[in-house]
Scaffold this motif. Structure first.
Motif, PDB file in Angstrom:
ATOM      1  N   ALA A 180      33.817  28.533  48.363  1.00  0.00           N
ATOM      2  CA  ALA A 180      33.621  30.158  48.375  1.00  0.00           C
ATOM      3  C   ALA A 180      32.881  30.682  49.527  1.00  0.00           C
ATOM      4  N   LYS A 181      31.625  30.355  50.063  1.00  0.00           N
ATOM      5  CA  LYS A 181      30.722  30.482  51.215  1.00  0.00           C
ATOM      6  C   LYS A 181      31.414  30.103  52.281  1.00  0.00           C
ATOM      7  N   SER A 182      31.965  28.947  52.473  1.00  0.00           N
ATOM      8  CA  SER A 182      32.565  28.385  53.568  1.00  0.00           C
ATOM      9  C   SER A 182      33.879  29.303  54.268  1.00  0.00           C
ATOM     10  N   PHE A 183      34.381  29.874  53.132  1.00  0.00           N
ATOM     11  CA  PHE A 183      35.891  30.313  53.648  1.00  0.00           C
ATOM     12  C   PHE A 183      35.761  31.971  53.343  1.00  0.00           C
ATOM     13  N   GLY A 184      34.503  32.666  52.785  1.00  0.00           N
ATOM     14  CA  GLY A 184      34.319  33.793  52.853  1.00  0.00           C
ATOM     15  C   GLY A 184      34.978  34.488  51.535  1.00  0.00           C
TER      16      GLY A 184
ATOM     17  N   GLU B 228      43.975  41.045  62.111  1.00  0.00           N
ATOM     18  CA  GLU B 228      42.566  40.550  61.979  1.00  0.00           C
ATOM     19  C   GLU B 228      42.484  39.188  61.225  1.00  0.00           C
ATOM     20  N   ASP B 229      43.628  39.044  60.306  1.00  0.00           N
ATOM     21  CA  ASP B 229      44.090  37.849  59.514  1.00  0.00           C
ATOM     22  C   ASP B 229      44.350  36.715  60.153  1.00  0.00           C
ATOM     23  N   VAL B 230      44.891  36.900  61.368  1.00  0.00           N
ATOM     24  CA  VAL B 230      45.241  35.756  62.325  1.00  0.00           C
ATOM     25  C   VAL B 230      43.892  35.697  62.636  1.00  0.00           C
ATOM     26  N   GLU B 231      43.030  36.335  63.136  1.00  0.00           N
ATOM     27  CA  GLU B 231      41.649  35.952  63.853  1.00  0.00           C
ATOM     28  C   GLU B 231      40.913  35.086  62.758  1.00  0.00           C
TER      29      GLU B 231
ATOM     30  N   GLN C 283      45.065  35.508  50.739  1.00  0.00           N
ATOM     31  CA  GLN C 283      45.520  34.494  49.914  1.00  0.00           C
ATOM     32  C   GLN C 283      45.745  33.097  50.872  1.00  0.00           C
ATOM     33  N   LYS C 284      46.243  33.469  52.074  1.00  0.00           N
ATOM     34  CA  LYS C 284      46.448  32.250  52.831  1.00  0.00           C
ATOM     35  C   LYS C 284      45.046  31.474  53.384  1.00  0.00           C
ATOM     36  N   VAL C 285      44.040  32.359  53.233  1.00  0.00           N
ATOM     37  CA  VAL C 285      42.684  31.786  53.511  1.00  0.00           C
ATOM     38  C   VAL C 285      42.415  30.859  52.485  1.00  0.00           C
ATOM     39  N   LEU C 286      42.528  31.136  51.048  1.00  0.00           N
ATOM     40  CA  LEU C 286      42.462  30.635  49.878  1.00  0.00           C
ATOM     41  C   LEU C 286      43.314  29.302  49.809  1.00  0.00           C
ATOM     42  N   ASN C 287      44.492  29.275  50.357  1.00  0.00           N
ATOM     43  CA  ASN C 287      45.552  28.229  50.502  1.00  0.00           C
ATOM     44  C   ASN C 287      44.555  27.083  51.278  1.00  0.00           C
ATOM     45  N   LEU C 288      43.995  27.550  52.424  1.00  0.00           N
ATOM     46  CA  LEU C 288      43.406  26.625  53.247  1.00  0.00           C
ATOM     47  C   LEU C 288      41.982  26.126  52.546  1.00  0.00           C
ATOM     48  N   ALA C 289      41.458  26.848  51.895  1.00  0.00           N
ATOM     49  CA  ALA C 289      40.118  26.481  51.063  1.00  0.00           C
ATOM     50  C   ALA C 289      40.634  25.440  50.153  1.00  0.00           C
ATOM     51  N   LEU C 290      41.529  25.647  49.397  1.00  0.00           N
ATOM     52  CA  LEU C 290      42.039  24.584  48.589  1.00  0.00           C
ATOM     53  C   LEU C 290      42.566  23.175  49.269  1.00  0.00           C
ATOM     54  N   VAL C 291      43.069  23.288  50.065  1.00  0.00           N
ATOM     55  CA  VAL C 291      43.391  22.150  51.119  1.00  0.00           C
ATOM     56  C   VAL C 291      42.201  21.585  51.544  1.00  0.00           C
TER      57      VAL C 291
ATOM     58  N   VAL D 181      39.347  29.425  60.957  1.00  0.00           N
ATOM     59  CA  VAL D 181      39.199  28.464  59.619  1.00  0.00           C
ATOM     60  C   VAL D 181      39.661  27.035  60.476  1.00  0.00           C
ATOM     61  N   ILE D 182      41.085  27.425  61.094  1.00  0.00           N
ATOM     62  CA  ILE D 182      41.855  26.351  61.639  1.00  0.00           C
ATOM     63  C   ILE D 182      40.928  25.439  62.618  1.00  0.00           C
ATOM     64  N   GLU D 183      40.226  26.227  63.455  1.00  0.00           N
ATOM     65  CA  GLU D 183      39.291  25.722  64.312  1.00  0.00           C
ATOM     66  C   GLU D 183      38.197  24.932  63.790  1.00  0.00           C
ATOM     67  N   ARG D 184      37.715  25.393  62.580  1.00  0.00           N
ATOM     68  CA  ARG D 184      36.743  24.518  61.885  1.00  0.00           C
ATOM     69  C   ARG D 184      37.252  23.153  61.510  1.00  0.00           C
ATOM     70  N   PHE D 185      38.474  23.169  60.852  1.00  0.00           N
ATOM     71  CA  PHE D 185      39.052  21.839  60.643  1.00  0.00           C
ATOM     72  C   PHE D 185      38.957  20.897  61.893  1.00  0.00           C
ATOM     73  N   ARG D 186      39.255  21.275  63.099  1.00  0.00           N
ATOM     74  CA  ARG D 186      39.227  20.520  64.322  1.00  0.00           C
ATOM     75  C   ARG D 186      37.823  20.187  64.574  1.00  0.00           C
TER      76      ARG D 186
END
Length: 267
Positions: free
Chosen positions: A142-146, A191-194, A163-171, A199-204
């Protein structure tokens, strides 16, 4: 992510208590071919997704991008060719088996347990076999993904970008080694694209090998280390983002409805 597919990822049979693979992973395909009846969706594709790098997979509609993601992640089997993980042939392994190895994906949709609260969905994610293996917690996710402010919100009531951020949090809960994203920016505001790009850059940055299929090409090229372009199932171009923007072959492939998507405003 499609709900049934998310359940597959979170509740994989036969992995309780197992020591699951971790650490850097490189996903590669060699001479990958996929046919559906008389239609050849992939025509001998070769590519490598490297740890700590983001690969952009682009191309006009019908180029074979989603078919490529589906074969790389085991949703479809290849007609011929190989899929390799750190040099091991995993072509015969299905979606659940590849997920256990740390090869994970998202889908274009976000129907992820839509009647649950966000906190309940994150709890399910934290109980996935790879998450248990890594001692993932709901609070950390929850903290990592806001998502702290949304823990009591029903998923169906979330803004689409969240919802898309949550999707990535679950992955993320299952600590992917390779992550393939299917149109993460589709249908979301700037703003959601940003937010999703961060989030994607964090995975990298965490050493995950990331590949992204996306129609918002300028947003994708800003975060990509390298680019492959598919056209009619074949590999048309491999190179850097700047090369992709200026390549005559890429521009020709996008001629028409997509002419303005490679860094050039339509006339």
């Amino acid at each position: 992510m499609e709900e049934s597919s998310m359940k597959t990822l979170l509740r994989m049979p036969g992995s309780a208590g197992a020591v699951l693979p971790s650490g850097p992973a490189e996903l590669e395909c060699r001479e990958l071919v996929k046919t559906f009846g008389g239609v050849r969706a992939l025509r001998g594709v070769d590519l490598v997704i490297k740890p700590g790098k983001t690969l952009a997979i682009i191309g006009p509609n019908g180029a074979g991008k989603s078919s490529l993601i589906n074969v790389l992640t085991g949703l479809y089997g290849p007609t011929s060719g190989k899929v390799m993980l750190n040099g091991e042939d995993i072509s015969g392994k299905n979606l659940a088996a590849r997920t256990r190895l740390g090869v994970m994906r998202t889908f274009q949709g976000t129907r992820i347990f839509s009647t649950l609260r966000v906190g309940d969905a994150l709890a399910l994610g934290a109980e996935a076999p790879r998450a248990l293996n890594q001692q993932t917690s709901v609070d950390d996710l929850a903290k990592s993904f806001g998502l702290v402010a949304y823990l009591d919100t029903v998923i169906a009531e979330l803004p689409y970008g969240i919802q898309k951020v949550l999707n990535l949090a679950l992955v993320s809960a299952s600590r992917p080694r390779v992550l393939l994203l299917d149109e993460p920016f589709a249908g979301v505001h700037a703003e959601d694209v940003e937010r999703l790009s961060v989030v994607i850059e964090r995975f990298r940055a965490d050493g995950v090998a990331v590949a992204v299929v996306e129609h918002n090409i300028e947003a994708l090229l800003r975060i990509a280390d390298s680019v492959v372009v598919l056209d009619s199932g074949a590999l048309l171009f491999t190179g850097g983002p700047d090369e992709a923007r200026t390549s005559p072959a890429v521009r020709e492939a996008y001629l028409g409805a997509h002419a303005g998507l490679v860094g050039e405003k339509p006339a």
